[in-house]
Motif scaffolding. Structure first.
Motif: not given
Length: 486
Positions: A349-352, A357-358, A485-486
């Protein structure tokens, strides 16, 4: 979820898995000598081959590269899959994980029985669970420092055996005060294992097999956490809380002895003096890092929900309108297995979606479960508990994994600080949630969880806004880099 834990004079089990000596100076010196000899031989062959002609030189160069590769492989004598020592290390840490978390959560499954037998409120009984995690949190940093001085296996052995010995005294506690004091001491004793186990594996297991070894250790933690709650709860439902604690102590002692007999001697540990000033400076730098502080706060808030819910759900299930038998109510901890799948899914999920977001998904899932659990329906209560558990493990896995990526130095101390916040959250949330349940019933405990998730959402939203602001400034200045994204 992170965790991330004693300097007694306990001999390491050298006789159980003594490495074959390579030289009197030890394996590291032997490995270095083997590599140096191979390189000298390689240089000589290259010189001779160059004088003999280009074709021979090319063949010699190939042979030389092969020799250096073999020497390098020989030099790294850490445990690999297929080796007996690798299997023993895996099984030993699996057993230690079971012992640690059986003991840490042994009273959580029998809180309603304690309340009934000792005439305690849920808040008072919950201290038997919160005291252990509080003791563990306070001892994590000292335990990690002691392991640097006295050795990983010595600290882990002393930790798990001392905690098991204290567990044997718990069934004889005459009152709540004695029980809570013993639980604080037990939690402090247990700190040596989570503070040291990962370091032992990183030093003794080859990097190619490290992920699988750590996965098995975490599996032992999960099974121990669930098994401790189930075993003590089931036995207490039939024979009383003292026998429930005795059963947990017996299981933990067997697992501790298995660890002691199986653990291979450390071959790559290098003792280091305990430098309190250097440790304080490292901790200070971590606490001065805003991102790490936010991750620590998120771990605390997610664990506060977990403590509030699991310290009180047993009381709710045996009361109106459900009236479940105590043995059936204790079985609710099987839901803990949901965490195994969601922890793994959190990485994908974190990758996406990125880390934030996760985290939003984890917060939303946990909050949805808390709201659903308010309905006076057993199906809704159980489904709500599944969602709460899934959201908690997803949030914990996301935050704890980000700590290791964020810290550029002193990663062991950064992880220890996360675990301190994590277990303090369990102690705080468990006690406050139990008091709220005693005052207003399940809606009170759920409100504590929802408040924690509202704070977690605020922390994550603040981080998102900061990232947007930083990205906007960089674009205005014509610098590369957009919103991370982080």
């Amino acid at each position: 979820m992170q965790p991330s834990s004693t300097g007694a004079s306990v001999a390491t089990p050298d006789a159980l898995a003594q490495p074959t000596p390579k030289t009197a100076a030890g394996p590291k010196t032997a490995a270095a000598q083997a590599t140096a000899a191979a390189r000298q031989s390689t240089a000589a062959r290259r010189s001779a081959a160059t004088a003999a002609g280009p074709k021979i030189a090319a063949d010699a160069a190939t042979n030389a590269a092969t020799a250096e590769a073999v020497a390098a492989a020989t030099a790294d004598d850490r445990h690999r899959p297929g080796q007996r020592a690798f299997r023993r290390a895996n099984l030993a840490l699996f057993a230690a994980g079971i012992a640690t978390f059986v003991l840490l959560y042994s009273t959580q499954g029998l809180l309603p029985v304690l309340s009934s037998d000792l005439d305690l409120t849920p808040g008072q009984a919950s201290w038997t669970a919160s005291a252990a995690t509080l003791g563990l949190a306070l001892a994590l940093l000292p335990a990690s420092a002691l392991s640097d001085r006295y050795g990983r296996t010595a600290v882990m052995t002393a930790s798990v055996l001392a905690a098991s010995a204290l567990a044997l005294a718990l069934p004889f506690a005459p009152d709540l005060t004695t029980l809570v004091v013993l639980r604080v001491l037990q939690g402090a004793a247990l700190a040596g294992l989570p503070a040291t186990a990962m370091a032992y594996l990183a030093e003794e297991v080859h990097p190619s097999a490290l992920a699988s070894a750590m996965g098995l250790y975490v599996a032992g933690n999960s099974i121990g956490g669930m098994g401790g709650r189930l075993l003590s709860g089931w036995v207490a439902a039939g024979f009383g809380w003292r026998w429930g604690l005795a059963a947990s102590a017996a299981l933990a002692l067997l697992a501790a002895l298995a660890f002691r007999l199986l653990i291979p001697a450390a071959r790559h540990f290098a003792p280091a003096p305990v430098d309190a000033r250097a440790l304080a400076r490292t901790v200070g730098r971590h606490l001065g890092n805003p991102l790490l502080v936010r991750l620590y706060l998120l771990g605390m808030l997610f664990m506060a929900v977990f403590g509030a819910v699991y310290n009180t759900v047993g009381y709710r299930l045996i009361a109106a309108p459900f009236h479940l038998p105590e043995s059936v109510a204790a079985s609710i901890f099987v839901v803990y297995l949901v965490g195994t799948g969601t922890s793994a899914a959190a990485g994908r999920l974190s990758g996406r979606l990125g880390r934030r977001g996760a985290l939003y998904v984890a917060i939303g899932t946990t909050a949805a479960g808390l709201l659903l659990s308010l309905a006076d329906s057993l199906a809704c209560a159980l489904l709500g508990l599944v969602l709460i558990t899934a959201g908690f493990f997803a949030g914990h896995a996301t935050a704890s994994s980000a700590v290791g990526r964020t810290a550029t130095e002193g990663r062991a101390q950064a992880s220890a600080l996360y675990l301190i916040a994590y277990y303090l959250g369990n102690s705080l949330g468990g006690t406050v949630g139990a008091d709220a349940y005693h005052s207003t019933g399940w809606p009170g405990a759920a409100a504590v969880g929802l408040a924690a998730m509202a704070l977690a959402a605020g922390v994550t939203l603040y981080a998102t806004r900061r990232a947007h602001t930083a990205a906007t400034l960089r674009r205005a200045e014509g610098l590369p880099g957009g919103l991370s994204a982080r």
